[in-house]
Scaffold this motif. Structure first.
Motif, PDB file in Angstrom:
ATOM      1  N   SER A   1      26.167  31.915  29.834  1.00 31.11           N
ATOM      2  CA  SER A   1      24.853  32.481  30.064  1.00 31.11           C
ATOM      3  C   SER A   1      24.637  33.696  29.186  1.00 31.11           C
ATOM      4  O   SER A   1      23.580  33.894  28.606  1.00 31.11           O
ATOM      5  CB  SER A   1      24.685  32.865  31.538  1.00 31.11           C
ATOM      6  OG  SER A   1      24.720  31.733  32.351  1.00 31.11           O
TER       7      SER A   1
ATOM      8  N   PHE B   1      22.075  33.992  26.220  1.00 34.45           N
ATOM      9  CA  PHE B   1      21.116  35.082  26.322  1.00 34.45           C
ATOM     10  C   PHE B   1      21.046  35.875  25.027  1.00 34.45           C
ATOM     11  O   PHE B   1      19.968  36.274  24.582  1.00 34.45           O
ATOM     12  CB  PHE B   1      21.520  36.020  27.458  1.00 34.45           C
ATOM     13  CG  PHE B   1      20.907  37.382  27.337  1.00 34.45           C
ATOM     14  CD1 PHE B   1      19.589  37.588  27.702  1.00 34.45           C
ATOM     15  CD2 PHE B   1      21.641  38.428  26.828  1.00 34.45           C
ATOM     16  CE1 PHE B   1      19.015  38.831  27.556  1.00 34.45           C
ATOM     17  CE2 PHE B   1      21.076  39.664  26.680  1.00 34.45           C
ATOM     18  CZ  PHE B   1      19.757  39.874  27.053  1.00 34.45           C
TER      19      PHE B   1
ATOM     20  N   GLU C   1      18.799  34.017  22.758  1.00 34.51           N
ATOM     21  CA  GLU C   1      17.432  33.941  23.236  1.00 34.51           C
ATOM     22  C   GLU C   1      16.714  35.271  23.092  1.00 34.51           C
ATOM     23  O   GLU C   1      15.607  35.355  22.573  1.00 34.51           O
ATOM     24  CB  GLU C   1      17.436  33.502  24.707  1.00 34.51           C
ATOM     25  CG  GLU C   1      17.873  32.056  24.874  1.00 34.51           C
ATOM     26  CD  GLU C   1      18.511  31.794  26.215  1.00 34.51           C
ATOM     27  OE1 GLU C   1      18.533  32.718  27.052  1.00 34.51           O
ATOM     28  OE2 GLU C   1      19.015  30.691  26.436  1.00 34.51           O
ATOM     29  N   ILE C   2      17.362  36.338  23.559  1.00 34.86           N
ATOM     30  CA  ILE C   2      16.688  37.622  23.568  1.00 34.86           C
ATOM     31  C   ILE C   2      16.586  38.195  22.161  1.00 34.86           C
ATOM     32  O   ILE C   2      15.660  38.933  21.846  1.00 34.86           O
ATOM     33  CB  ILE C   2      17.407  38.614  24.513  1.00 34.86           C
ATOM     34  CG1 ILE C   2      16.425  39.689  24.996  1.00 34.86           C
ATOM     35  CG2 ILE C   2      18.608  39.241  23.861  1.00 34.86           C
ATOM     36  CD1 ILE C   2      15.288  39.178  25.795  1.00 34.86           C
TER      37      ILE C   2
ATOM     38  N   SER D   1      20.350  38.756  33.130  1.00 34.96           N
ATOM     39  CA  SER D   1      21.020  37.751  33.955  1.00 34.96           C
ATOM     40  C   SER D   1      22.523  37.877  33.756  1.00 34.96           C
ATOM     41  O   SER D   1      22.981  38.244  32.677  1.00 34.96           O
ATOM     42  CB  SER D   1      20.560  36.348  33.564  1.00 34.96           C
ATOM     43  OG  SER D   1      21.382  35.363  34.144  1.00 34.96           O
TER      44      SER D   1
ATOM     45  N   SER E   1      18.765  31.367  31.484  1.00 31.30           N
ATOM     46  CA  SER E   1      17.456  31.919  31.157  1.00 31.30           C
ATOM     47  C   SER E   1      16.433  30.816  30.905  1.00 31.30           C
ATOM     48  O   SER E   1      16.759  29.755  30.382  1.00 31.30           O
ATOM     49  CB  SER E   1      17.571  32.799  29.911  1.00 31.30           C
ATOM     50  OG  SER E   1      16.293  33.153  29.436  1.00 31.30           O
TER      51      SER E   1
ATOM     52  N   ASN F   1       8.708  28.725  24.855  1.00 27.73           N
ATOM     53  CA  ASN F   1       8.296  30.069  25.238  1.00 27.73           C
ATOM     54  C   ASN F   1       6.778  30.201  25.104  1.00 27.73           C
ATOM     55  O   ASN F   1       6.229  29.934  24.037  1.00 27.73           O
ATOM     56  CB  ASN F   1       8.966  31.120  24.342  1.00 27.73           C
ATOM     57  CG  ASN F   1      10.473  31.101  24.475  1.00 27.73           C
ATOM     58  OD1 ASN F   1      11.006  30.731  25.505  1.00 27.73           O
ATOM     59  ND2 ASN F   1      11.156  31.501  23.416  1.00 27.73           N
TER      60      ASN F   1
ATOM     61  N   THR G   1      11.745  31.985  33.169  1.00 28.36           N
ATOM     62  CA  THR G   1      11.870  33.442  33.111  1.00 28.36           C
ATOM     63  C   THR G   1      10.518  34.048  32.786  1.00 28.36           C
ATOM     64  O   THR G   1       9.836  33.615  31.856  1.00 28.36           O
ATOM     65  CB  THR G   1      12.896  33.869  32.049  1.00 28.36           C
ATOM     66  OG1 THR G   1      14.191  33.383  32.417  1.00 28.36           O
ATOM     67  CG2 THR G   1      12.947  35.398  31.939  1.00 28.36           C
TER      68      THR G   1
ATOM     69  N   THR H   1      12.149  41.598  34.607  1.00 29.80           N
ATOM     70  CA  THR H   1      12.213  40.172  34.306  1.00 29.80           C
ATOM     71  C   THR H   1      12.609  39.425  35.576  1.00 29.80           C
ATOM     72  O   THR H   1      13.448  39.894  36.349  1.00 29.80           O
ATOM     73  CB  THR H   1      13.233  39.844  33.205  1.00 29.80           C
ATOM     74  OG1 THR H   1      14.549  40.219  33.656  1.00 29.80           O
ATOM     75  CG2 THR H   1      12.916  40.593  31.920  1.00 29.80           C
TER      76      THR H   1
ATOM     77  N   THR I   1      13.899  35.603  36.853  1.00 24.36           N
ATOM     78  CA  THR I   1      14.399  34.276  36.481  1.00 24.36           C
ATOM     79  C   THR I   1      14.651  33.464  37.743  1.00 24.36           C
ATOM     80  O   THR I   1      15.317  33.944  38.666  1.00 24.36           O
ATOM     81  CB  THR I   1      15.702  34.380  35.673  1.00 24.36           C
ATOM     82  OG1 THR I   1      15.455  35.090  34.453  1.00 24.36           O
ATOM     83  CG2 THR I   1      16.256  32.999  35.346  1.00 24.36           C
TER      84      THR I   1
ATOM     85  N   ASP J   1      21.878  39.259  40.400  1.00 26.83           N
ATOM     86  CA  ASP J   1      21.956  37.829  40.111  1.00 26.83           C
ATOM     87  C   ASP J   1      22.517  37.089  41.316  1.00 26.83           C
ATOM     88  O   ASP J   1      23.506  37.520  41.912  1.00 26.83           O
ATOM     89  CB  ASP J   1      22.863  37.613  38.888  1.00 26.83           C
ATOM     90  CG  ASP J   1      22.848  36.191  38.372  1.00 26.83           C
ATOM     91  OD1 ASP J   1      23.303  35.294  39.112  1.00 26.83           O
ATOM     92  OD2 ASP J   1      22.409  35.973  37.235  1.00 26.83           O
TER      93      ASP J   1
END
Length: 274
Positions: A12, A16, A19-20, A59, A64, A133, A170, A181, A183, A224
Motif C-alpha cells: 500500500s 501510494f 499515486e501521490i 493510508s 488508495s 482520477n 479516495t 483525505t 478512503t 486506518d
C-alpha cells in the motif's frame, strides 16, 4: 497475520508513493492557494502545499482510490516489530496508463528479512491496480489485486497464498485549516476479517477505510482500519523538494487475529518521475 499485515503495509505504501507523486501537481493544486514555488534549502519547513514535490501518506494498509500514470517509478521498504518477533518487506514498481483515462500501477512485493520463517526474500508476489482520477472533483476510484504468487519458500510457513482483490475510492477534502483525505473500500483475503480462518478468508469480503489529516504540508496523521485491524501513525516528507516519504505508527491496536499483539511499524518510500 504478520505476513499479511506487513505485505499490505509495504504494498500500500509503495503504491501510494507512485499515486501521490504522479498526483502531486493536481493534489497540491486542490489543497494549496495560488502561490509559486521558491528556491529553498534541502531541509526546511514548508509553508504551503505548492512547495511540496509530494504529499505525506493518507493510508497505512487500506489501498488508495487514487491511481498513478506511466512515467512514475517507486520503491518502498517496511518493517514491523512486536514483543515476540520482527520482520520486514520491500516493494517496487511503476505507474501504467493515464490516470485521466485508465491508469494504475504494477508492483512486486518481496519478503521477508526474518530467516526464521523460511529465509530472507523467500516470498515474492505481483500486484496490479487500475482506476481513474476525477481531477476536478478531487476523487479517485480503483480496483486491484495483491499477492499474485511469483515465488515462495517450500517450508510450511512459506506456502502459496491466495491473491486478494479490492475496490477503493479516495476523496480529497481541502480546507483552510486541516485538509483531509477519506478512503473507503472493500476486499477479500488479506482485506477480510483477520479473525476468519486463513483458508476461508478468500471467500469473505470486508470493508476497510482510512482517514488522513494534513496537520502541516509535510506532516499527516493517519487512522486506518483494515482487516478489523486498527492502525494509527504519522507520515512525513522530510525534504519538500524530493518525493521521499516516511511513515511510523502502531498497528493492531484492536489486538485481533492469532497474533493479538500491538506492533510498531515503519515505512520509507520514494518515487521518481521520468
Amino acid at each position: 497475520m504478520k505476513k499479511i499485515i506487513l505485505g499490505t503495509i509495504a504494498l500500500s505504501f509503495s503504491a501510494f508513493s507512485a499515486e501521490i507523486t504522479s498526483l502531486a501537481g493536481e493534489s497540491v493544486a486542490i489543497f494549496a492557494k495560488n502561490e509559486k514555488k521558491q528556491e529553498k534549502p534541502l531541509i526546511y519547513l514548508a509553508e504551503n502545499f505548492h512547495e511540496m514535490s509530494t504529499l505525506p501518506g493518507f493510508s497505512m494498509g487500506a489501498p488508495s482510490g487514487l491511481v498513478s500514470s506511466y512515467g512514475v517509478m517507486f520503491a518502498g521498504l517496511s518493517g514491523r516489530k512486536d514483543k515476540e518477533s520482527k520482520d520486514g518487506a520491500l516493494a517496487f514498481g511503476m505507474g501504467i496508463g493515464s490516470s485521466e483515462k485508465i491508469g494504475g500501477s504494477v508492483s512486486v512485493g518481496v519478503g521477508s528479512i526474518d530467516t526464521r520463517d523460511g529465509g530472507a526474500f523467500n516470498r515474492g508476489n505481483l500486484n496490479l491496480s487500475l482506476g481513474h482520477n476525477f481531477r476536478e472533483y478531487g476523487f479517485g476510484t480503483s480496483i486491484g489485486v495483491n499477492g499474485i504468487d511469483l515465488w515462495h519458500a517450500t517450508s510450511e510457513d512459506g506456502k502459496k497464498e491466495d491473491p486478494s482483490f479490492y475496490a477503493a475510492g479516495t476523496k480529497l477534502l481541502p480546507n483552510d485549516y486541516i485538509p483531509i483525505t477519506v478512503t473507503l473500500g472493500f476486499g477479500n483475503n488479506s482485506f477480510a476479517d483477520i479473525n476468519i480462518e486463513e483458508g476461508k478468508r478468500k471467500d469473505s469480503v470486508y470493508g476497510f477505510g482510512a482517514l488522513g489529516f494534513y496537520l502541516l504540508p509535510q506532516l499527516s496523521f493517519i487512522v486506518d482500519y483494515t482487516s478489523k485491524v486498527l492502525t494509527t501513525g504519522i507520515s512525513v516528507v522530510p525534504f519538500p523538494a524530493y518525493p521521499i516519504t516516511a511513515s511510523f505508527g502502531l498497528t493492531n491496536l484492536t489486538k485481533q487475529g492469532p497474533d493479538d499483539r500491538v506492533a510498531a511499524i515503519g515505512t520509507v518510500g520514494a518515487a521518481y518521475v521520468f
